[in-house]
Design a protein around this motif. Structure first.
Motif, PDB file in Angstrom:
ATOM      1  N   THR A  40      11.733  -6.455   0.308  1.00 43.47           N
ATOM      2  CA  THR A  40      10.483  -6.420  -0.443  1.00 43.47           C
ATOM      3  C   THR A  40       9.769  -7.763  -0.390  1.00 43.47           C
ATOM      4  OG1 THR A  40      11.440  -4.769  -1.930  1.00 43.47           O
ATOM      5  CG2 THR A  40       9.470  -5.928  -2.696  1.00 43.47           C
ATOM      6  N   ARG A  41      10.532  -8.845  -0.494  1.00 41.63           N
ATOM      7  CA  ARG A  41       9.923 -10.175  -0.366  1.00 41.63           C
ATOM      8  C   ARG A  41       9.318 -10.360   1.036  1.00 41.63           C
ATOM      9  NH1 ARG A  41      13.820 -12.815  -2.228  1.00 41.63           N
ATOM     10  NH2 ARG A  41      13.012 -13.268  -4.297  1.00 41.63           N
ATOM     11  N   LEU A  42      10.008  -9.847   2.050  1.00 42.48           N
ATOM     12  CA  LEU A  42       9.483  -9.933   3.406  1.00 42.48           C
ATOM     13  C   LEU A  42       8.210  -9.109   3.564  1.00 42.48           C
ATOM     14  CD1 LEU A  42       9.907 -10.939   6.320  1.00 42.48           C
ATOM     15  CD2 LEU A  42      11.318  -8.922   6.728  1.00 42.48           C
ATOM     16  N   ASP A  43       8.174  -7.936   2.927  1.00 40.17           N
ATOM     17  CA  ASP A  43       6.982  -7.094   2.984  1.00 40.17           C
ATOM     18  C   ASP A  43       5.799  -7.776   2.296  1.00 40.17           C
ATOM     19  OD1 ASP A  43       5.677  -4.355   3.367  1.00 40.17           O
ATOM     20  OD2 ASP A  43       5.535  -4.603   1.207  1.00 40.17           O
ATOM     21  N   SER A  44       6.043  -8.418   1.165  1.00 40.22           N
ATOM     22  CA  SER A  44       4.961  -9.114   0.472  1.00 40.22           C
ATOM     23  C   SER A  44       4.463 -10.306   1.271  1.00 40.22           C
ATOM     24  CB  SER A  44       5.446  -9.575  -0.911  1.00 40.22           C
ATOM     25  OG  SER A  44       5.848  -8.476  -1.696  1.00 40.22           O
ATOM     26  N   THR A  45       5.376 -11.002   1.947  1.00 42.63           N
ATOM     27  CA  THR A  45       4.981 -12.166   2.738  1.00 42.63           C
ATOM     28  C   THR A  45       4.152 -11.767   3.950  1.00 42.63           C
ATOM     29  OG1 THR A  45       7.011 -13.295   2.036  1.00 42.63           O
ATOM     30  CG2 THR A  45       5.858 -14.198   3.945  1.00 42.63           C
ATOM     31  N   THR A  46       4.511 -10.667   4.608  1.00 45.27           N
ATOM     32  CA  THR A  46       3.767 -10.248   5.793  1.00 45.27           C
ATOM     33  C   THR A  46       2.467  -9.533   5.453  1.00 45.27           C
ATOM     34  OG1 THR A  46       5.098  -8.208   5.836  1.00 45.27           O
ATOM     35  CG2 THR A  46       5.843 -10.054   7.208  1.00 45.27           C
ATOM     36  N   ARG A  47       2.254  -9.160   4.184  1.00 49.39           N
ATOM     37  CA  ARG A  47       1.005  -8.519   3.804  1.00 49.39           C
ATOM     38  C   ARG A  47      -0.106  -9.540   3.558  1.00 49.39           C
ATOM     39  NH1 ARG A  47       2.523  -6.383  -0.554  1.00 49.39           N
ATOM     40  NH2 ARG A  47       3.372  -4.466   0.317  1.00 49.39           N
ATOM     41  N   SER A  48       0.233 -10.747   3.131  1.00 48.27           N
ATOM     42  CA  SER A  48      -0.783 -11.756   2.819  1.00 48.27           C
ATOM     43  C   SER A  48      -1.659 -12.112   4.018  1.00 48.27           C
ATOM     44  CB  SER A  48      -0.108 -13.007   2.248  1.00 48.27           C
ATOM     45  OG  SER A  48       0.537 -12.721   1.022  1.00 48.27           O
ATOM     46  N   PRO A  49      -1.103 -12.321   5.239  1.00 47.97           N
ATOM     47  CA  PRO A  49      -1.993 -12.631   6.379  1.00 47.97           C
ATOM     48  C   PRO A  49      -2.999 -11.521   6.692  1.00 47.97           C
ATOM     49  CG  PRO A  49       0.266 -13.228   6.899  1.00 47.97           C
ATOM     50  CD  PRO A  49       0.316 -12.464   5.611  1.00 47.97           C
ATOM     51  N   ILE A  50      -2.663 -10.271   6.368  1.00 46.97           N
ATOM     52  CA  ILE A  50      -3.616  -9.186   6.621  1.00 46.97           C
ATOM     53  C   ILE A  50      -4.831  -9.350   5.711  1.00 46.97           C
ATOM     54  CG2 ILE A  50      -3.925  -6.684   6.565  1.00 46.97           C
ATOM     55  CD1 ILE A  50      -0.952  -6.388   7.112  1.00 46.97           C
ATOM     56  N   TYR A  51      -4.599  -9.641   4.428  1.00 50.30           N
ATOM     57  CA  TYR A  51      -5.706  -9.889   3.509  1.00 50.30           C
ATOM     58  C   TYR A  51      -6.510 -11.110   3.937  1.00 50.30           C
ATOM     59  CZ  TYR A  51      -3.611  -6.521   0.273  1.00 50.30           C
ATOM     60  OH  TYR A  51      -3.105  -5.383  -0.307  1.00 50.30           O
ATOM     61  N   ALA A  52      -5.803 -12.156   4.391  1.00 50.96           N
ATOM     62  CA  ALA A  52      -6.496 -13.380   4.791  1.00 50.96           C
ATOM     63  C   ALA A  52      -7.396 -13.121   6.001  1.00 50.96           C
ATOM     64  CB  ALA A  52      -5.474 -14.469   5.113  1.00 50.96           C
ATOM     65  N   LEU A  53      -6.886 -12.400   7.000  1.00 50.60           N
ATOM     66  CA  LEU A  53      -7.689 -12.104   8.177  1.00 50.60           C
ATOM     67  C   LEU A  53      -8.890 -11.243   7.836  1.00 50.60           C
ATOM     68  CD1 LEU A  53      -7.983 -12.287  11.271  1.00 50.60           C
ATOM     69  CD2 LEU A  53      -6.588 -10.213  11.428  1.00 50.60           C
ATOM     70  N   PHE A  54      -8.692 -10.294   6.936  1.00 54.72           N
ATOM     71  CA  PHE A  54      -9.793  -9.411   6.556  1.00 54.72           C
ATOM     72  C   PHE A  54     -10.903 -10.192   5.841  1.00 54.72           C
ATOM     73  CE2 PHE A  54     -11.798  -6.374   3.591  1.00 54.72           C
ATOM     74  CZ  PHE A  54     -12.254  -5.441   4.508  1.00 54.72           C
ATOM     75  N   SER A  55     -10.530 -11.065   4.906  1.00 57.69           N
ATOM     76  CA  SER A  55     -11.543 -11.852   4.194  1.00 57.69           C
ATOM     77  C   SER A  55     -12.231 -12.846   5.129  1.00 57.69           C
ATOM     78  CB  SER A  55     -10.879 -12.592   3.032  1.00 57.69           C
ATOM     79  OG  SER A  55      -9.870 -13.466   3.501  1.00 57.69           O
TER      80      SER A  55
END
Length: 282
Positions: free
Chosen positions: A124-139
């Motif tokens: 779960t920690r790995l899933d949360s860590t890999t989700r942040s770059p997706i939000y960053a790229l989108f913004s």
């Protein structure tokens, strides 16, 4: 009496649901306020070194977990554990020999649960860590839309987004595989419970006093109910472990929020002697 019993059950269920919801919302509101105040008082170097998607992930997904998922998980975990405990207690009362087979089963169950929860927490920690770059790229894409179109970088950013999604889905695939690993072992544990409940009921029937027909009929009814309840305990076992692992995994969101709450802050915007200095100036 039956109607009063149903009304009591409904009132208890409503009160339990209301208490869990209100407690979760109050905790979420408190954490959100503390994190917002902490982020607003952080130095500018924090925003220069921290991607915007990481901050959005804290205020979005993590707050959603605290606000919605954790109260539901706590409620379901307590209800499933109560159901499993009552079923095992009833079987032990009907056939006391069942306790001998239950002890090693509980030990094996706890070992599998601890191993799965530790694995699920890190996934779960790995899933949360890999989700942040997706939000960053989108913004970043939304902010630099004109520049991206001017230089024709749409395909490169599309490939980059696909790569980030693939990394995030790898973590989800591992989580799904871990759930399958747990399901096999819990199904086996549930099958052992049903087997032992039926076996010990037969052994107890052979060893009981056959002089009383009423006692034999009463024992047959209780043994049949114990076996019927043991058939449904497998699903409750699955849900109890899953809710325990989900609860510990979702508490990572609280940990991530707490990390933002205790960050280094700027100096206070207002000092106790500001009023005196302002009065002396005027």
């Amino acid at each position: 009496i039956y109607c009063l019993f149903n009304v009591g059950v409904l009132v208890f269920s409503f009160g339990r649901e209301l208490y869990c919801r209100l407690t979760g919302w109050d905790a979420s509101r408190m954490l959100f306020g503390e994190m917002l105040e902490s982020v607003m008082h952080t130095p500018m170097s924090f925003f220069d070194t921290t991607p915007l998607g990481r901050i959005i992930n804290r205020f979005g997904k993590d707050i959603y977990n605290v606000d919605e998922k954790i109260p539901n998980t706590v409620r379901m975990y307590l209800s499933t554990m109560a159901r499993v405990t009552m079923v095992l207690l009833y079987i032990c009362i009907v056939t006391p020999v069942f306790i001998l087979g239950l002890i090693p089963l509980i030990i094996a169950y706890r070992i599998a649960q601890k191993y799965f929860i530790a694995t699920q927490r890190e996934l779960t920690r790995l899933d949360s860590t890999t989700r942040s770059p997706i939000y960053a790229l989108f913004s970043e894409t939304l902010d630099g839309m004109q520049t991206i179109r001017a230089f024709g970088a749409q395909d490169r950013l599309r490939r980059r987004n696909a790569e980030l999604l693939d990394k995030n889905q790898q973590a989800y695939f591992l989580t799904f595989s871990a759930n399958c690993w747990l399901a096999v072992r819990l199904e086996f544990a549930g099958t052992l419970i049903v087997t032992m409940a039926a076996l010990f009921a037969v052994i107890a029937r052979d060893n009981m006093d056959h002089s009383s027909i009423n006692s034999r009929e009463a024992f047959a009814g209780m043994a049949g109910l114990a076996i019927s309840l043991s058939l449904s305990v497998t699903q409750s076992l699955n849900w109890s472990v899953r809710m325990a692992s989900d609860l510990e995994s979702q508490m990572i969101s609280v940990e991530r929020i707490h990390n933002y709450v205790v960050m280094e802050h700027e100096a206070d915007h207002h000092k106790p002697n500001d009023q005196n200095l302002r009065a002396q100036r005027w």
